[in-house]
Write a protein that holds these residues in place. Structure first.
Motif, PDB file in Angstrom:
ATOM      1  N   VAL A  42       0.864  -1.185   0.000  1.00 60.98           N
ATOM      2  CA  VAL A  42       0.000   0.000   0.000  1.00 60.98           C
ATOM      3  C   VAL A  42       0.895   1.227   0.000  1.00 60.98           C
ATOM      4  O   VAL A  42       1.744   1.393   0.899  1.00 60.98           O
ATOM      5  CB  VAL A  42      -0.940   0.015   1.216  1.00 60.98           C
ATOM      6  CG1 VAL A  42      -1.763   1.293   1.233  1.00 60.98           C
ATOM      7  CG2 VAL A  42      -1.856  -1.207   1.205  1.00 60.98           C
ATOM      8  N   THR A  43       0.725   2.071  -0.994  1.00 57.15           N
ATOM      9  CA  THR A  43       1.509   3.305  -1.109  1.00 57.15           C
ATOM     10  C   THR A  43       0.563   4.501  -1.059  1.00 57.15           C
ATOM     11  O   THR A  43      -0.406   4.557  -1.818  1.00 57.15           O
ATOM     12  CB  THR A  43       2.303   3.334  -2.426  1.00 57.15           C
ATOM     13  OG1 THR A  43       3.148   2.185  -2.482  1.00 57.15           O
ATOM     14  CG2 THR A  43       3.141   4.595  -2.516  1.00 57.15           C
ATOM     15  N   VAL A  44       0.836   5.439  -0.176  1.00 51.63           N
ATOM     16  CA  VAL A  44       0.053   6.669  -0.054  1.00 51.63           C
ATOM     17  C   VAL A  44       0.964   7.824  -0.429  1.00 51.63           C
ATOM     18  O   VAL A  44       2.008   8.052   0.206  1.00 51.63           O
ATOM     19  CB  VAL A  44      -0.506   6.845   1.375  1.00 51.63           C
ATOM     20  CG1 VAL A  44      -1.310   8.135   1.461  1.00 51.63           C
ATOM     21  CG2 VAL A  44      -1.361   5.647   1.763  1.00 51.63           C
ATOM     22  N   ARG A  45       0.582   8.550  -1.489  1.00 41.67           N
ATOM     23  CA  ARG A  45       1.387   9.667  -1.989  1.00 41.67           C
ATOM     24  C   ARG A  45       0.598  10.958  -1.761  1.00 41.67           C
ATOM     25  O   ARG A  45      -0.492  11.152  -2.313  1.00 41.67           O
ATOM     26  CB  ARG A  45       1.686   9.487  -3.469  1.00 41.67           C
ATOM     27  CG  ARG A  45       2.633  10.546  -4.044  1.00 41.67           C
ATOM     28  CD  ARG A  45       2.721  10.419  -5.565  1.00 41.67           C
ATOM     29  NE  ARG A  45       3.132   9.074  -5.950  1.00 41.67           N
ATOM     30  CZ  ARG A  45       4.414   8.692  -6.073  1.00 41.67           C
ATOM     31  NH1 ARG A  45       5.386   9.562  -5.833  1.00 41.67           N
ATOM     32  NH2 ARG A  45       4.692   7.457  -6.446  1.00 41.67           N
ATOM     33  N   TYR A  46       1.154  11.833  -0.904  1.00 42.73           N
ATOM     34  CA  TYR A  46       0.513  13.109  -0.602  1.00 42.73           C
ATOM     35  C   TYR A  46       1.034  14.181  -1.545  1.00 42.73           C
ATOM     36  O   TYR A  46       2.245  14.310  -1.751  1.00 42.73           O
ATOM     37  CB  TYR A  46       0.783  13.535   0.837  1.00 42.73           C
ATOM     38  CG  TYR A  46       0.055  12.706   1.874  1.00 42.73           C
ATOM     39  CD1 TYR A  46      -1.239  13.027   2.259  1.00 42.73           C
ATOM     40  CD2 TYR A  46       0.673  11.609   2.470  1.00 42.73           C
ATOM     41  CE1 TYR A  46      -1.906  12.272   3.215  1.00 42.73           C
ATOM     42  CE2 TYR A  46       0.010  10.846   3.423  1.00 42.73           C
ATOM     43  CZ  TYR A  46      -1.281  11.183   3.791  1.00 42.73           C
ATOM     44  OH  TYR A  46      -1.942  10.442   4.733  1.00 42.73           O
ATOM     45  N   ALA A  47       0.108  14.946  -2.124  1.00 35.00           N
ATOM     46  CA  ALA A  47       0.455  16.106  -2.946  1.00 35.00           C
ATOM     47  C   ALA A  47      -0.264  17.322  -2.376  1.00 35.00           C
ATOM     48  O   ALA A  47      -1.013  17.233  -1.407  1.00 35.00           O
ATOM     49  CB  ALA A  47       0.078  15.866  -4.402  1.00 35.00           C
ATOM     50  N   ALA A  48      -0.020  18.473  -3.006  1.00 31.23           N
ATOM     51  CA  ALA A  48      -0.602  19.704  -2.473  1.00 31.23           C
ATOM     52  C   ALA A  48      -2.118  19.694  -2.546  1.00 31.23           C
ATOM     53  O   ALA A  48      -2.799  20.164  -1.623  1.00 31.23           O
ATOM     54  CB  ALA A  48      -0.035  20.909  -3.231  1.00 31.23           C
ATOM     55  N   ASP A  49      -2.660  19.170  -3.642  1.00 29.28           N
ATOM     56  CA  ASP A  49      -4.107  19.233  -3.826  1.00 29.28           C
ATOM     57  C   ASP A  49      -4.744  17.866  -4.008  1.00 29.28           C
ATOM     58  O   ASP A  49      -5.914  17.775  -4.409  1.00 29.28           O
ATOM     59  CB  ASP A  49      -4.448  20.114  -5.035  1.00 29.28           C
ATOM     60  CG  ASP A  49      -3.782  19.603  -6.304  1.00 29.28           C
ATOM     61  OD1 ASP A  49      -2.926  18.700  -6.208  1.00 29.28           O
ATOM     62  OD2 ASP A  49      -4.104  20.123  -7.399  1.00 29.28           O
TER      63      ASP A  49
END
Length: 439
Positions: free
Chosen positions: A365-372
């Motif tokens: 499981v990969t969670v990638r946070y971006a600005a929006d």
């Protein structure tokens, strides 16, 4: 409520009363007007018949407005050409004209006004030896203009009333369609929530029960662990079902229903206060037979799933024997509750599919946070154990995940990986709540 027969009988009674009143006015008024005029023919049997033709014709003015108008014009013309003089015979003509002008076409009704003037006032009466007073001829022009204005005003008013009724009916249909749409969204949200609550736990129970049955005699200690996992999963599933039923019974929204509304759909009003009071009264019941007040505890409430703590979210799947690696890219930040719940449900459903369709395969499981936005990727390799043939075939898991993502303005892609296994990628906006508060 008015019966259909009564609604039809009302206009008929009105027409008969109107015809009777007009007949009395024309007969009595026509005789008096004839006696007060000089140089006119005394009213005879034909004159009285002509005075009655108009009122009798008015009985059919609703069904045949234009023929009734022509009949009244003809009776008035014959009456005047016979020399009986002017009088209230025009009353039935005025009523017939207004009825025809309101119901019928202007192109057929309004041209009869100048034709009637030429035939009944001037110049036809003067040609046949019955000239009208010049002031009367001039005054009739003004009265005819007023009559046309009255008919047009009534016609316009009726058109406005019809338009209002049509708008009200259209608004009613639109409101009904919106209510049906909101009810459909609520049913869909409840169905998705039940699926996510039950499918994940039941899949784990199914896997663990298979393990327990296989190892019960050979490795009882591992079978005991599998049974303990079954107990925990069933307990958690019951708690979540109770929470969902409690929300539905109290009229509050499920997290999935909030996803639908907060992403742009209209809000559904909560239950009335009286309904909530009755629910509280049912929850806090009293054992009156024993004379002891027994307050029932509220339904168990479990916290909504969240991706803030991936280890807690993945605890059930790991307890079922699934190897799950996690990876977080970017700076983790607080997500709106609707996005957080949707992301957690997508991860749970994806891992449930791994347990069901690829037993023994490790997952990541990969969670990638971006600005929006926030992107969740769930990968699993090929199954290391033969796939179970029990249970039904195609389910609604991927469809439900895709609907969750689309409801928030995101997207979801699911399909086989080129290197083998399966991949689910969901991209969700992380500013849904901010946009809703700004509105």
């Amino acid at each position: 409520m008015t019966a259909p027969g009564e609604s039809k009988r009302g206009p008929v009674v009105q027409d008969w009363v109107l015809a009777l009143v007009v007949a009395v006015i024309q007969l009595g008024g026509g005789r008096n007007a004839n006696l007060r005029q000089t140089g006119v023919h005394t009213i005879d049997a034909l004159g009285y018949v002509l005075l009655l033709v108009g009122p009798v014709a008015l009985l059919l003015r609703r069904s045949y407005p234009l023929p009734v108008l022509l009949v009244t014009i003809a009776s008035c013309a014959v009456y005047l050409l016979r020399g009986y003089g002017y009088g209230p015979i025009f009353v039935s003509l005025v009523i017939a004209f207004i009825s025809a002008a309101i119901v019928g076409s202007r192109w057929w009704t309004y041209p009869l006004v100048p034709i009637g003037y030429l035939a009944l006032v001037w110049p036809l009466p003067a040609i046949v030896g019955h000239p009208a007073n010049p002031w009367l001829a001039f005054g009739m022009i003004a009265w005819l203009g007023v009559l046309v204005a009255i008919a047009e005003g009534i016609r316009q008013r009726q058109a406005v009333l019809v338009a209002r009724r049509q708008r009200a009916e259209a608004a009613r249909r639109d409101a009904e369609a919106q209510r049906e749409r909101r009810a459909s969204e609520e049913r869909l949200a409840i169905a998705r929530e039940l699926h996510d609550v039950l499918a994940h736990s039941l899949s784990l129970i199914n896997v663990q029960s298979s393990v327990a049955l296989e190892l019960f005699d050979k490795k009882p200690q591992q079978a005991r662990s599998a049974l303990a996992a079954i107990k925990t999963a069933s307990k958690d599933a019951l708690a979540e079902v109770h929470t969902l039923l409690h929300s539905i019974r109290n009229g509050t929204s499920t997290p999935d229903a909030q996803d639908v509304r907060e992403s742009g759909a209209e809000r559904v009003p909560e239950s009335a206060p009286g309904h909530r009071d009755s629910e509280r009264a049912q929850d806090n019941s009293v054992d009156r037979d024993n004379g002891v007040a027994e307050v029932r505890p509220p339904a168990p409430r479990s916290p909504a799933p969240s991706i803030e703590d991936l280890d807690a979210l993945l605890q059930r799947a790991r307890a079922a024997g699934l190897t799950v690696d996690t990876r977080i890219i970017g700076t983790a930040h607080k997500l709106p509750s609707v996005v957080d719940v949707a992301a957690a449900r997508i991860i749970q459903e994806s891992l449930t599919n791994v347990v069901r369709h690829a037993p023994g395969a490790p997952a990541a499981v990969t969670v990638r946070y971006a600005a929006d936005s926030v992107e969740i990727t769930i990968d699993n390799a090929r199954a290391t154990a033969p796939q179970s043939k029990s249970g039904t075939g195609g389910g609604n898991g991927i469809l439900g995940m895709r609907e969750r993502a689309h409801a928030l303005g995101g997207q979801l892609i699911a399909g086989p990986r080129p290197s083998g296994g399966f991949r689910v990628v969901a991209r969700l906006p992380s500013q849904v709540g901010a946009r809703e508060e700004a509105q």
